[in-house]
Design an enzyme around this catalytic site. Structure first.
Site, PDB file in Angstrom:
ATOM      1  N   PRO A  12       0.795  -1.221   0.000  1.00  0.00           N
ATOM      2  CA  PRO A  12       0.000   0.000   0.000  1.00  0.00           C
ATOM      3  C   PRO A  12       0.833   1.279   0.000  1.00  0.00           C
ATOM      4  CG  PRO A  12      -0.133  -1.110   2.127  1.00  0.00           C
ATOM      5  CD  PRO A  12       0.575  -2.032   1.192  1.00  0.00           C
ATOM      6  N   ASN A  13       0.325   2.224  -0.770  1.00  0.00           N
ATOM      7  CA  ASN A  13       0.851   3.583  -0.888  1.00  0.00           C
ATOM      8  C   ASN A  13       2.145   3.691  -1.684  1.00  0.00           C
ATOM      9  OD1 ASN A  13      -1.280   4.815   0.633  1.00  0.00           O
ATOM     10  ND2 ASN A  13      -0.342   3.930   2.461  1.00  0.00           N
ATOM     11  N   ARG A  20       4.574  11.190  -2.327  1.00  0.00           N
ATOM     12  CA  ARG A  20       4.275  10.975  -0.904  1.00  0.00           C
ATOM     13  C   ARG A  20       5.553  11.134  -0.084  1.00  0.00           C
ATOM     14  NH1 ARG A  20       4.049   5.512   2.099  1.00  0.00           N
ATOM     15  NH2 ARG A  20       3.326   6.160   4.145  1.00  0.00           N
ATOM     16  N   TYR A  25      11.012   9.469   1.392  1.00  0.00           N
ATOM     17  CA  TYR A  25      11.093   8.395   0.410  1.00  0.00           C
ATOM     18  C   TYR A  25      11.792   8.789  -0.888  1.00  0.00           C
ATOM     19  CZ  TYR A  25       7.679   6.207   3.484  1.00  0.00           C
ATOM     20  OH  TYR A  25       7.048   5.668   4.570  1.00  0.00           O
ATOM     21  N   ASN A  76       8.261  -5.348  -0.744  1.00  0.00           N
ATOM     22  CA  ASN A  76       8.094  -4.168   0.093  1.00  0.00           C
ATOM     23  C   ASN A  76       6.607  -4.143   0.427  1.00  0.00           C
ATOM     24  OD1 ASN A  76       7.745  -1.704   1.313  1.00  0.00           O
ATOM     25  ND2 ASN A  76       9.062  -0.599  -0.119  1.00  0.00           N
ATOM     26  N   ALA A  79       3.082  -0.798   4.945  1.00  0.00           N
ATOM     27  CA  ALA A  79       2.548  -0.906   6.304  1.00  0.00           C
ATOM     28  C   ALA A  79       2.110  -2.323   6.659  1.00  0.00           C
ATOM     29  CB  ALA A  79       1.382   0.063   6.479  1.00  0.00           C
ATOM     30  N   HIS A  82       4.051  -4.561   9.178  1.00  0.00           N
ATOM     31  CA  HIS A  82       3.904  -4.453  10.623  1.00  0.00           C
ATOM     32  C   HIS A  82       2.559  -4.957  11.127  1.00  0.00           C
ATOM     33  CE1 HIS A  82       7.239  -1.886   9.648  1.00  0.00           C
ATOM     34  NE2 HIS A  82       6.430  -1.105   8.963  1.00  0.00           N
ATOM     35  N   GLU A 100      12.967  -9.067   2.090  1.00  0.00           N
ATOM     36  CA  GLU A 100      12.119  -7.960   2.568  1.00  0.00           C
ATOM     37  C   GLU A 100      12.849  -6.649   2.297  1.00  0.00           C
ATOM     38  OE1 GLU A 100      10.443  -6.253   6.835  1.00  0.00           O
ATOM     39  OE2 GLU A 100      11.136  -8.328   6.724  1.00  0.00           O
ATOM     40  N   HIS A 102      12.706  -2.217   2.369  1.00  0.00           N
ATOM     41  CA  HIS A 102      12.115  -0.946   2.791  1.00  0.00           C
ATOM     42  C   HIS A 102      13.000   0.177   2.271  1.00  0.00           C
ATOM     43  CE1 HIS A 102       9.388  -3.044   5.430  1.00  0.00           C
ATOM     44  NE2 HIS A 102      10.425  -3.780   5.819  1.00  0.00           N
ATOM     45  N   LEU A 103      12.382   1.219   1.778  1.00  0.00           N
ATOM     46  CA  LEU A 103      13.125   2.373   1.285  1.00  0.00           C
ATOM     47  C   LEU A 103      13.835   3.104   2.415  1.00  0.00           C
ATOM     48  CD1 LEU A 103      10.305   3.610  -1.073  1.00  0.00           C
ATOM     49  CD2 LEU A 103      12.527   2.766  -1.831  1.00  0.00           C
ATOM     50  N   ARG A 109      12.725   5.052  12.673  1.00  0.00           N
ATOM     51  CA  ARG A 109      11.392   5.633  12.608  1.00  0.00           C
ATOM     52  C   ARG A 109      10.578   5.257  13.848  1.00  0.00           C
ATOM     53  NH1 ARG A 109       8.891   4.894   6.906  1.00  0.00           N
ATOM     54  NH2 ARG A 109       7.495   6.435   7.818  1.00  0.00           N
TER      55      ARG A 109
END
Length: 152
Positions: A12-13, A20, A25, A76, A79, A82, A100, A102-103, A109
């Protein structure tokens, strides 16, 4: 004969990359990421099936389909990383190597981002290198698959 395929899934997103939170990002779009993945995979002798969905069930369907069509998965999950036990279970059932991605560096974070339901079923996790995280994941997955071929 076509090259073996690496499935690259985006949750998502991620369709909003480039617009965004560019301070977090970056300005590259998901299309830019796809192009980089295809280029690196091609140099390594692999093809890429690159997809994005905002829907958990769609991602699960694609993971299940990968069992018969891909040699591994770069994921990726956004959300869903998690929150989704369902995606974790699908990955485990796929019986394919998973990287896995992640950018951002999720460990710099919010605390809720420090837990992943995916990490324990993944061969490895790459985070914090922006869009280059995907290229590194392609290289890692190709290395795993190539090593397995040599051992066979």
């Amino acid at each position: 004969m076509t090259d073996p395929t690496i499935l690259v899934l985006n949750g998502p997103n991620l369709n909003l990359l480039g617009v965004r939170e560019p301070s977090l990002y970056g300005s590259a779009t998901l299309g830019d990421v796809e192009e980089a993945c295809r280029e690196r995979a091609g140099l390594l002798g692999y093809d890429v099936d690159f997809r994005q969905s905002n829907h958990e069930g769609t991602l699960i369907d694609w993971i299940q389909e990968a069992r018969g069509s891909a040699i591994g998965i770069v994921l990726n999950a956004g959300a869903y990383t998690h929150t989704s036990v369902a995606i974790r279970d699908a990955l485990k059932s796929a019986d394919l190597p998973v990287i896995e991605v992640h950018l951002s560096n999720v460990f710099k974070r919010e605390p809720f981002r420090h837990h992943s339901y995916i990490s324990d079923v993944a061969a490895g996790v790459i985070c914090g290198f922006g869009t280059n995280s995907y290229v590194l994941a392609i290289e890692a997955l190709a290395g795993i698959v190539d090593a397995a071929k040599e051992d066979a």
